[in-house]
Design an enzyme around this catalytic site. Structure first.
Site, PDB file in Angstrom:
ATOM      1  CE  LYS A  10      -0.685   4.226   5.411  1.00 17.37           C
ATOM      2  NZ  LYS A  10      -0.817   4.578   3.980  1.00 17.37           N
ATOM      3  CE1 TYR A  50      -5.813   2.517   2.975  1.00 13.97           C
ATOM      4  CE2 TYR A  50      -5.171   0.383   3.840  1.00 13.97           C
ATOM      5  CZ  TYR A  50      -5.034   1.760   3.807  1.00 13.97           C
ATOM      6  OH  TYR A  50      -4.122   2.382   4.624  1.00 13.97           O
ATOM      7  CG  ASN A 113       1.896   6.542   2.556  1.00 16.26           C
ATOM      8  OD1 ASN A 113       1.547   5.603   3.251  1.00 16.26           O
ATOM      9  ND2 ASN A 113       1.034   7.324   1.930  1.00 16.26           N
ATOM     10  CG  HIS A 116      -4.685   6.297   7.064  1.00 15.99           C
ATOM     11  ND1 HIS A 116      -5.120   6.446   5.770  1.00 15.99           N
ATOM     12  CD2 HIS A 116      -5.774   6.498   7.853  1.00 15.99           C
ATOM     13  CE1 HIS A 116      -6.422   6.712   5.779  1.00 15.99           C
ATOM     14  NE2 HIS A 116      -6.836   6.751   7.021  1.00 15.99           N
ATOM     15  CD  GLU A 127     -10.251   6.330   7.419  1.00 15.44           C
ATOM     16  OE1 GLU A 127     -10.275   6.440   6.184  1.00 15.44           O
ATOM     17  OE2 GLU A 127      -9.501   7.011   8.153  1.00 15.44           O
TER      18      GLU A 127
HETATM   19  P1  CMP Z   1      -3.232   6.650   2.366  1.00 18.66           P
HETATM   20  O1  CMP Z   1      -3.514   7.961   1.714  1.00 18.66           O
HETATM   21  O2  CMP Z   1      -3.053   6.578   3.806  1.00 18.66           O
HETATM   22  O3  CMP Z   1      -4.373   5.624   1.908  1.00 18.66           O
HETATM   23  C1  CMP Z   1      -4.376   5.119   0.584  1.00 18.66           C
HETATM   24  C2  CMP Z   1      -3.033   4.482   0.347  1.00 18.66           C
HETATM   25  O4  CMP Z   1      -2.828   3.919  -0.926  1.00 18.66           O
HETATM   26  C3  CMP Z   1      -1.955   5.564   0.423  1.00 18.66           C
HETATM   27  O5  CMP Z   1      -1.863   6.052   1.724  1.00 18.66           O
HETATM   28  C4  CMP Z   1      -0.759   4.777  -0.067  1.00 18.66           C
HETATM   29  O6  CMP Z   1      -0.249   3.899   0.943  1.00 18.66           O
HETATM   30  C5  CMP Z   1      -1.427   3.936  -1.157  1.00 18.66           C
HETATM   31  N1  CMP Z   1      -1.185   4.540  -2.475  1.00 18.66           N
HETATM   32  C6  CMP Z   1      -1.649   5.713  -2.937  1.00 18.66           C
HETATM   33  N2  CMP Z   1      -1.210   5.949  -4.188  1.00 18.66           N
HETATM   34  C7  CMP Z   1      -0.437   4.887  -4.514  1.00 18.66           C
HETATM   35  C8  CMP Z   1       0.299   4.516  -5.672  1.00 18.66           C
HETATM   36  N3  CMP Z   1       0.321   5.311  -6.755  1.00 18.66           N
HETATM   37  N4  CMP Z   1       0.964   3.359  -5.657  1.00 18.66           N
HETATM   38  C9  CMP Z   1       0.926   2.550  -4.573  1.00 18.66           C
HETATM   39  N5  CMP Z   1       0.231   2.832  -3.437  1.00 18.66           N
HETATM   40  C10 CMP Z   1      -0.430   3.988  -3.418  1.00 18.66           C
END
Ligand code: CMP
Length: 138
Positions: A10, A50, A113, A116, A127
């Site tokens: 990311k 998303y 984070n 993914h 995806e």
């Molecule tokens: P990922 O699980 O790869 O895909 C969904 C994404 O949404 C997740 O990673 C985070 O980047 C984002 N995400 C999930 N929970 C939160 C949250 N509480 N606040 C902001 N972003 C979030």
């Protein structure tokens, strides 16, 4: 049990120079790269990718973040790919991720984070198809 998963490195991780280190961890963990792309999502494409999260409070933040800089998209192959990859990257929130996982080492927050990983075999196919044509994978 599928042998393929889909990943993105990311924008927070690519902008901090972690791309090479993360790709190396993936390869060292036994994944073979079946498709790879360095690209940048528009807001429209990030919203589409998303769309399952569109009712969530963090959707706008997620779309802004995922379109803020370049990403790596990849299709990866290994036995038990989806489950093992989720273990390799660690919990969505890096604060809860186990020591040694990619998110523990490289992720800044639950929103930013680093990486993914598909959550099911079905989503790995959806995806991967979102990013790659038949010519771009093998
Ligand atoms: P990922 O699980 O790869 O895909 C969904 C994404 O949404 C997740 O990673 C985070 O980047 C984002 N995400 C999930 N929970 C939160 C949250 N509480 N606040 C902001 N972003 C979030």
């Amino acid at each position: 049990m599928s042998n393929r998963t889909f990943t993105m490195i990311k924008p927070d991780a690519t902008s901090k120079g972690y791309t090479g280190a993360i790709l190396d961890e993936i390869i060292q963990a036994g994944y073979s790269i079946k498709a790879l792309k360095w690209t940048k999502l528009s807001k429209e494409l990030a919203s589409e990718f998303y769309s399952v999260h569109k009712e969530r409070g963090f959707f706008g933040e997620l779309v802004d973040y995922m379109s803020s800089g370049p990403i790596i998209a990849a299709i990866l192959e290994k036995e038990n790919a989806v489950t093992d990859f989720r273990k390799l990257i660690g919990a969505t929130n890096p604060a809860n991720a186990e020591e040694g996982t990619i998110r523990k080492k490289y992720a800044a927050s639950v929103a930013e984070n680093a990486i993914h990983g598909s959550d099911s075999d079905e989503n790995a196919i959806i995806e991967g198809d979102f990013f790659f044509s038949k010519l771009e994978r093998f």
